[in-house]
Enzyme design. Structure first.
Site, PDB file in Angstrom:
ATOM      1  N   LYS A  37       0.864  -1.189   0.000  1.00  0.00           N
ATOM      2  CA  LYS A  37       0.000   0.000   0.000  1.00  0.00           C
ATOM      3  C   LYS A  37       0.898   1.237   0.000  1.00  0.00           C
ATOM      4  O   LYS A  37       1.062   1.940   1.006  1.00  0.00           O
ATOM      5  CB  LYS A  37      -0.956  -0.031   1.195  1.00  0.00           C
ATOM      6  CG  LYS A  37      -2.166   0.871   0.982  1.00  0.00           C
ATOM      7  CD  LYS A  37      -3.300   0.514   1.912  1.00  0.00           C
ATOM      8  CE  LYS A  37      -4.428   1.511   1.872  1.00  0.00           C
ATOM      9  NZ  LYS A  37      -5.059   1.704   0.576  1.00  0.00           N
ATOM     10  N   GLU A  62      -7.919  -5.713 -10.274  1.00  0.00           N
ATOM     11  CA  GLU A  62      -8.742  -4.970  -9.311  1.00  0.00           C
ATOM     12  C   GLU A  62      -9.168  -3.642  -9.921  1.00  0.00           C
ATOM     13  O   GLU A  62      -8.839  -3.343 -11.076  1.00  0.00           O
ATOM     14  CB  GLU A  62      -7.954  -4.736  -8.020  1.00  0.00           C
ATOM     15  CG  GLU A  62      -6.673  -3.947  -8.224  1.00  0.00           C
ATOM     16  CD  GLU A  62      -5.843  -3.791  -6.952  1.00  0.00           C
ATOM     17  OE1 GLU A  62      -6.353  -3.997  -5.848  1.00  0.00           O
ATOM     18  OE2 GLU A  62      -4.652  -3.431  -7.095  1.00  0.00           O
TER      19      GLU A  62
END
Ligand code: PMP
Length: 288
Positions: free
Chosen positions: A154, A186
């Protein structure tokens, strides 16, 4: 005042709480120069952080991937989150945490002399998706995933995600669905789920996607609701032929995608698997 950050909320920067306008970081911060840092976004409902352990586990994984020494232990992070929430303008908010490698002379390699990581925290307003979007659903288009090969981190280096999201905006839709070598990865800032013949599927957890905190949650909620669930590579044609498409994130919770590339998904209306997961998600929030 910056939109989305009410000026009565306080932010945290390197040991102190202050108004956002008073928080300043050096231009030599490696987060600014290289995007050399990580972040987390923890949703807070009426003062209660949701899935905080899972968010902090991911924060630890991201720091480890960048070889940044954790500035706080678990109790320290929880305390910081609680202090930010206590200083937030509203009890339903997001806690945003960002940690960068710190300030150093500009050089790609890690600094050889010890640097103190920069730690920043803020809260922003969170209005959970309301009845209109839950009923109307979202529109998405498919695009090629052109990001790097460490999407599991992240990282604040989000250029690929930023450019992907702008493609959605330019196309007048809500989100993109990305495909790498013809397989689903995604959204730009969401995980994507496919329903076919009552079975819920998501792509495998690997370096090609960020494991959303809702990843584990969706598996739990599906089990509770008796919905068969599997993780496996999902081809673009399967996405186009899905009975339902769903997206999840801290911000969007769980929402239905009702058009894909301009075509209706299934009936073009939110489906039964969405309805079951939505109800189960709401029940988890209500139980906080
Ligand atoms: N993928 C990406 C690329 C994201 O930015 C996000 C949002 N953080 C997600 C998936 C969903 O993750 P989460 O459920 O933790 O919000």
């Amino acid at each position: 005042m910056i939109t989305g950050v009410p000026d009565e909320s306080q932010v945290y920067l390197n040991g102190a709480f202050m108004r956002i306008g008073e928080a300043h970081v050096s231009v030599l911060d490696r987060g600014f120069i290289f995007g050399d840092g990580i972040y987390e976004v923890v949703p807070v409902y009426n003062g209660h952080a949701f899935r905080m352990k899972e968010h902090l586990d991911r924060l630890d994984r991201s720091l480890k991937a960048l070889r940044i020494e954790p500035p706080f232990d678990r109790a320290g992070w929880i305390d910081l989150i609680e202090q930010l929430v206590a200083r937030a303008a509203q009890p339903t908010c997001f806690v945003y945490l960002q940690i960068t490698r710190g300030v150093a002379k500009r050089d790609h390699a890690f600094p050889t002399t010890p640097v103190v990581p920069t730690v920043f925290g803020m809260t922003t307003a969170f209005v959970p998706p309301g009845p209109a979007v839950r009923e109307k659903g979202m529109a998405a288009i498919g695009i090629a995933d052109e990001r790097w090969l460490h999407c599991e981190i992240k990282s604040v280096s989000l250029l690929g995600n930023v450019l992907a999201k702008q493609q959605a905006v330019d196309a007048g839709v809500d989100e993109v669905i990305q495909f790498r070598d013809g397989f689903l990865t995604e959204g730009s800032s969401t995980n994507i789920w496919v329903v076919k013949d009552g079975t819920l599927s998501g792509p495998p957890k690997n370096n090609l996607i960020l494991e959303g905190i809702r990843y584990g949650l969706v598996a739990e909620l599906a089990a509770e609701a008796g919905i068969p669930f599997e993780m496996r590579p999902i081809g673009q044609a399967e996405v186009a032929a899905a009975d339902e498409l769903l997206l999840t994130s801290a911000t969007k919770e769980v929402l239905p995608i009702v058009t894909f590339d301009g075509q209706p998904v299934g009936t073009g209306r939110p489906g039964a698997v969405y309805a079951a997961l939505r109800a189960a998600y709401d029940a988890r929030i209500a139980a906080l």
